[in-house]
Design a protein around this motif. Structure first.
Motif, PDB file in Angstrom:
ATOM      1  N   TRP A   1      62.959  66.046  56.568  1.00  0.00           N
ATOM      2  CA  TRP A   1      63.050  67.439  57.423  1.00  0.00           C
ATOM      3  C   TRP A   1      64.303  67.677  57.829  1.00  0.00           C
ATOM      4  CZ3 TRP A   1      61.361  71.975  58.597  1.00  0.00           C
ATOM      5  CH2 TRP A   1      61.839  72.656  59.839  1.00  0.00           C
ATOM      6  N   GLN A   2      65.065  66.982  58.400  1.00  0.00           N
ATOM      7  CA  GLN A   2      66.464  66.753  59.160  1.00  0.00           C
ATOM      8  C   GLN A   2      67.265  67.427  57.690  1.00  0.00           C
ATOM      9  OE1 GLN A   2      66.701  66.496  62.312  1.00  0.00           O
ATOM     10  NE2 GLN A   2      68.676  67.700  62.132  1.00  0.00           N
ATOM     11  N   ALA A   3      67.078  66.732  56.697  1.00  0.00           N
ATOM     12  CA  ALA A   3      67.858  67.081  55.290  1.00  0.00           C
ATOM     13  C   ALA A   3      67.697  68.554  55.029  1.00  0.00           C
ATOM     14  CB  ALA A   3      67.826  66.015  54.444  1.00  0.00           C
TER      15      ALA A   3
ATOM     16  N   GLY B   1      70.461  71.509  55.468  1.00  0.00           N
ATOM     17  CA  GLY B   1      70.809  71.940  53.951  1.00  0.00           C
ATOM     18  C   GLY B   1      70.670  73.622  53.876  1.00  0.00           C
ATOM     19  N   VAL B   2      69.250  73.811  54.460  1.00  0.00           N
ATOM     20  CA  VAL B   2      68.750  75.180  54.175  1.00  0.00           C
ATOM     21  C   VAL B   2      68.378  76.005  55.255  1.00  0.00           C
ATOM     22  CG1 VAL B   2      66.895  76.271  52.873  1.00  0.00           C
ATOM     23  CG2 VAL B   2      67.959  74.357  52.068  1.00  0.00           C
ATOM     24  N   LEU B   3      67.640  75.607  56.079  1.00  0.00           N
ATOM     25  CA  LEU B   3      67.044  76.313  57.230  1.00  0.00           C
ATOM     26  C   LEU B   3      68.204  76.537  58.331  1.00  0.00           C
ATOM     27  CD1 LEU B   3      63.378  74.738  57.601  1.00  0.00           C
ATOM     28  CD2 LEU B   3      64.003  76.747  56.678  1.00  0.00           C
TER      29      LEU B   3
ATOM     30  N   GLY C   1      71.285  80.204  61.077  1.00  0.00           N
ATOM     31  CA  GLY C   1      72.614  80.585  61.788  1.00  0.00           C
ATOM     32  C   GLY C   1      73.016  81.979  61.529  1.00  0.00           C
ATOM     33  N   ARG C   2      72.960  82.354  60.044  1.00  0.00           N
ATOM     34  CA  ARG C   2      73.242  84.067  59.506  1.00  0.00           C
ATOM     35  C   ARG C   2      72.498  84.756  60.099  1.00  0.00           C
ATOM     36  NH1 ARG C   2      73.683  80.823  54.586  1.00  0.00           N
ATOM     37  NH2 ARG C   2      71.537  81.573  54.130  1.00  0.00           N
ATOM     38  N   LEU C   3      71.021  84.435  60.413  1.00  0.00           N
ATOM     39  CA  LEU C   3      70.309  85.531  60.984  1.00  0.00           C
ATOM     40  C   LEU C   3      70.701  85.590  62.594  1.00  0.00           C
ATOM     41  CD1 LEU C   3      66.775  84.532  59.626  1.00  0.00           C
ATOM     42  CD2 LEU C   3      68.268  86.539  59.165  1.00  0.00           C
ATOM     43  N   TRP C   4      70.889  84.525  62.959  1.00  0.00           N
ATOM     44  CA  TRP C   4      71.459  84.611  64.457  1.00  0.00           C
ATOM     45  C   TRP C   4      72.702  85.441  64.670  1.00  0.00           C
ATOM     46  CZ3 TRP C   4      68.991  84.220  68.727  1.00  0.00           C
ATOM     47  CH2 TRP C   4      69.699  84.034  70.025  1.00  0.00           C
TER      48      TRP C   4
END
Length: 716
Positions: A205-207, A211-213, A218-221
Motif C-alpha cells: 500500500w505504501q509503495a 508511487g501513484v496515489l 498532490g496535483r489535485l490539491w
C-alpha cells in the motif's frame, strides 16, 4: 439402493450465500468496532477532562493552580491526556481485535484463540503500520483511527482463518503445560504469519500510495489551492469532510487537521477566525457543539421529545461527555457511524451551524476578539469567552436550536425502525430462552449475541421492577372430580415497561443462572402467604396454595428459613402451603438438596413434583421422600384425546401415584371431553382454562363463592 443425486449449487446461489456471509461478517465487525469505542469511553472522558483542566485560558485560574499545585501542574495533567487519548489508536486496535475475536467465537460456538493474545498481536501490528522515523507520538492516538480499525479487524480475521489451517500440536498434550502449551505453540504460528501478512500488505500500500496515489492527490490539491478558496469555503469543506470521515468511524478532525496543517491551510491556535484559512477555534466553538455532527441537537431532542426509552437513556448518559464536546457514546452507541438513517442530519446540522455562525460574524458583525479556547470548553462558555459577550452565546443557542430541528424528523424515523427491530430481536431471543432445547447451564448471561443481551436486560429490568406493581402473582384454581376447588397455584406475572408481559419460563431460565432466582423465591412465598392470610381472615379456607420452587433453590442454605419466616409472619399453617418442584431442570442429589427437602417435609409442608413426565428425577425423589402430588406436564395432557401413547403414559403415572398414595394433577385442561378422559385415566385434580385462567388475588374470593371449597379426598 440408488445413489442420492446432489444438485450442484448454481452461480447465483453461491453468490447469494457468499453475500449473506459477507453481510454477517460486516455486521459483526461493526458491532465489535462500536463496542470497542464504547468500552474505551471512560479513558476518553478522563483524557478530555485532563486536557480541559490543563488548557483553560483563564489567567486567575492558571495562577491559582500554579500556586497550589506547583509550576509543573500543566505538564503533569497533559501526561494524563497522553496516557489516555494519546494512545487511543493503539488501544482501539487491541480492543477491536479482542471484541471481533470474542464475537466470532460466540457466533461459531467454539473457543479457539485467547482474546488477550489476539489483542497483543494487534498492538504489534498497529505499531508496525504507524511507526515512522522520526517518531511522532501523535500516531498512537486518534490521528491513526483508520489504521486502528483496519488493523484490529484484520488481525482478528487473519488469526481466525490461519488458526484453522495451521496444525494444532495435539501431541504436546503429555508434556508440562498441557493444553496451554498447545495453544501457545499454535498461536505462535498464527501470530507470526499474521504480522508478516500485514507487514507485506502495508508495504504494498505504501509503495502504491507513494508511487501513484500520493502524486495524483498532490496535483489535485494544488489545483484546488490555485483556485484561492476563501476561509469560509475552507471551513465548509473541512466540516463536510470531517462528517464524511466520521461516518465510517474515522476521527475526521484529527486526520484532516494533520493533513491540512502540512499544506499551510490551517490558522494557528491563537487565531479565532481567519478570512483565508481554516479556523479550528471557530469551528470547534460554533459548529461542533457536543462533538462532531453538532450532536447537542440530537441529545436535546432525544431527552425532550424522544419516545424510545433506550435512546433517551443514552442521551442522558451523553450529557456529561457532550459538555466537553465529546460524542463517542452517541457515535458508537446509537450508532451514528455507518448509519443510513442519520447520515443526512449528521452532515446537515453542522453545515447549517457553520452557515449561521459565519453569517453572524461576516454579515451581522458578531465580534471574535475575545480569548482563545480549546475544543473541549463547554458550549455557551466558549461563545462568551471568544466574543467577549453574550452575542456568542446567542449564536450558539441558535445553532443548537437549528441542529435540534434538523435531527427531529430523522430521529422519529430512527425510533420507529429501532422499535421494530428490537421487537424482532426480543421475540426471537425469548423463543430461545423458552425452548425445550435451552440448557440449564448454558451461560446465557455471558453470551455475546442478542440472546445474551436480552437475558441481561431481563435480569436488570426485573430487579428494578421487583416490588412494584409491574410484578404480581396470579392464581389458577385446581378442582377435583366433583368440581370443588381444592387449591390454587401461585403464578408469577411480570409486565415489562417496554415489551409488555414477559413469559415466566424465559425469566426463570435466566434467573436460575444468577442470584435473582433466590430473590424471586423469597418474594413469591412472602406474597403468596400474605394473600392466603387475607383470604383466611375473610373466611375462605379448605384449600392449599401451591408455590413453585426452582431446583436451584434446593442448594440454598437459607431457603428453608425463608419459608419458615413467611409462614410465621403471616400466621399460615404449613399444611396450607404446597411446594412444587419443577422436574424440567435437573434435580441433583447433593447433601444440601436432600437436607432442604427433608427440612421442608419436617415442617409439615406438602411437596409436589411439577412438570412430571419431562425427565426421570421425579421417580428418584418419590423413592426417597413422601410426595403429596405429581402434576402431569402439558406435553402429555394437551393432546391426550388424539394420542394413544400419551394416554398410556398418563394411565401408568396415575397407577404409580395411587399405589404410593399420591394425588395426580392434570394441567392445561381446556375441554370437558379432555377432563373426562383424564379422569377416566386416573387423574384426581384438574387445572386449566376449562375452569378458569389465572386471576389476580382480589378476584379469588368471588371465584370461591361461586364454587364450593372442600378438603381434598384421597385417591382410590
Amino acid at each position: 439402493m440408488a445413489p442420492i443425486a446432489v444438485t450442484p449449487r448454481t452461480g447465483p446461489a453461491r453468490m447469494a450465500v457468499w453475500t449473506q456471509s459477507l453481510q454477517q461478517r460486516l455486521q459483526l465487525w461493526l458491532q465489535a468496532i462500536r463496542e470497542a469505542y464504547v468500552a474505551l469511553l471512560p479513558l476518553t472522558v478522563f483524557g478530555v477532562m485532563a486536557n480541559t483542566v490543563a488548557l483553560i485560558p483563564y489567567s486567575p485560574y492558571v495562577q491559582w493552580m500554579t500556586t497550589h499545585w506547583g509550576p509543573g501542574w500543566q505538564a503533569s495533567t497533559l501526561r494524563i491526556f497522553d496516557a489516555t487519548l494519546g494512545l487511543m489508536g493503539l488501544m482501539a486496535a487491541m480492543v477491536i481485535a479482542a471484541r471481533t475475536t470474542a464475537l466470532s467465537q460466540a457466533h461459531d460456538r467454539r473457543v479457539e484463540r485467547s482474546t488477550i493474545a489476539v489483542a497483543a498481536v494487534a498492538a504489534s501490528a498497529f505499531l508496525l503500520v504507524v511507526l515512522r522515523q522520526p517518531f511522532d507520538f501523535q500516531v498512537l492516538g486518534y490521528a491513526s483511527a483508520l489504521q486502528s480499525i483496519l488493523v484490529g479487524v484484520a488481525v482478528a480475521e487473519l488469526m481466525r482463518l490461519l488458526g484453522r489451517w495451521l496444525p494444532k500440536h495435539t501431541r504436546m498434550g503429555g508434556v508440562d503445560g498441557g493444553i496451554s502449551l498447545q495453544n501457545a505453540l499454535h498461536m505462535t504460528g498464527t501470530a507470526a504469519l499474521t504480522l508478516l501478512a500485514l507487514w507485506l500488505a502495508h508495504g504494498l500500500w505504501q509503495a502504491l500510495f507513494d508511487g501513484v496515489l500520493g502524486p495524483l492527490l498532490g496535483r489535485l490539491w494544488q489545483g484546488f489551492l490555485r483556485q484561492q478558496p476563501g476561509g469560509d469555503v475552507l471551513n465548509f469543506g473541512m466540516v463536510l469532510l470531517n462528517q464524511l470521515l466520521w461516518m465510517v468511524g474515522i476521527n475526521g478532525g484529527q486526520y484532516l487537521y494533520a493533513v491540512s496543517s502540512a499544506s499551510g491551510l490551517v490558522a494557528s491556535a491563537d487565531v479565532l477566525y481567519s478570512s483565508h484559512l481554516i479556523s479550528p477555534a471557530f469551528l470547534n466553538a460554533f459548529v461542533h457543539t457536543g462533538g462532531a455532527g453538532a450532536t447537542w441537537g440530537l441529545i436535546i431532542y432525544c431527552i425532550t421529545q424522544g419516545k424510545d426509552p433506550s435512546l433517551r437513556r443514552l442521551a442522558w448518559y451523553s450529557v456529561l461527555p457532550a459538555m466537553l464536546n465529546m460524542n463517542e457514546l452517541l457515535l458508537f452507541g446509537i450508532p451514528l457511524v455507518l448509519s443510513r438513517t442519520l447520515l443526512l442530519p449528521f452532515i446537515a446540522a453542522p453545515l447549517l451551524s457553520c452557515l449561521i455562525a459565519t453569517c453572524a460574524h461576516t454579515l451581522l458583525g458578531m465580534p471574535l476578539d475575545g480569548l482563545r479556547v480549546i475544543w473541549s470548553v463547554p458550549v455557551f462558555i466558549s461563545g462568551y469567552v471568544m466574543t467577549g459577550g453574550w452575542s456568542g452565546v446567542a449564536v450558539q443557542a441558535l445553532c443548537l436550536l437549528s441542529s435540534t430541528l434538523v435531527y427531529a424528523p430523522f430521529v422519529r424515523q430512527l425510533e420507529t425502525r429501532r422499535i421494530q427491530r428490537n421487537r424482532g430481536y426480543f421475540k426471537s431471543a425469548l423463543e430461545v430462552l423458552m425452548s425445550t432445547e435451552f440448557e440449564a447451564h448454558a451461560d446465557t448471561l455471558d453470551r455475546a449475541d442478542s440472546v445474551g443481551e436480552v437475558a441481561r436486560c431481563l435480569v436488570r429490568d426485573f430487579q428494578a421492577d421487583l416490588g412494584s406493581s409491574r410484578v404480581t402473582l396470579a392464581y389458577q384454581p385446581q378442582h377435583d372430580a366433583q368440581g370443588r376447588v381444592v387449591g390454587v397455584e401461585a403464578l408469577l406475572r411480570w409486565t415489562h415497561a417496554t415489551h409488555g408481559p414477559i413469559p415466566t419460563a424465559a425469566l426463570i431460565n435466566v434467573a436460575e443462572e444468577c442470584e435473582l432466582i433466590h430473590h424471586i423465591g423469597t418474594w413469591v412465598v412472602q406474597r403468596a402467604c400474605e394473600d392466603l392470610a387475607a383470604w383466611q381472615k375473610a373466611g375462605y379456607s379448605g384449600f392449599t396454595v401451591s408455590v413453585n420452587m426452582s431446583p436451584v433453590q434446593l442448594h440454598s442454605t437459607t431457603w428453608v428459613q425463608t419459608v419458615r419466616d413467611a409462614l410465621r409472619t403471616h400466621g399460615i399453617h404449613s399444611k396450607d402451603l404446597d411446594i412444587e418442584i419443577t422436574e424440567g431442570r435437573t434435580l441433583t442429589n447433593t447433601a444440601q438438596a436432600d437436607k432442604t427437602l427433608a427440612e421442608l417435609q419436617a415442617m409439615g409442608l406438602s411437596l409436589s413434583m411439577d412438570d412430571f413426565g419431562m425427565g426421570c428425577t421425579s421417580l428418584l425423589y418419590m423413592h426417597r421422600f413422601k410426595v403429596y402430588a405429581i402434576k402431569l406436564d402439558g406435553v402429555l395432557t394437551r393432546n391426550v384425546l388424539h394420542n394413544p401413547v400419551d394416554q398410556d403414559i398418563i394411565r401408568c403415572v396415575c397407577r404409580l401415584g395411587h399405589s404410593q398414595g399420591v394425588h395426580v394433577v392434570a394441567e392445561f385442561v381446556e375441554t370437558t371431553a379432555q377432563r373426562d378422559l383424564l379422569q377416566a385415566l386416573g387423574c384426581d385434580f384438574f387445572q386449566g382454562w376449562l375452569y378458569s385462567p389465572a386471576m389476580p388475588a382480589d378476584q379469588i374470593p368471588a371465584y370461591l363463592d361461586a364454587w364450593h371449597t372442600a378438603t381434598p379426598t384421597a385417591p382410590n
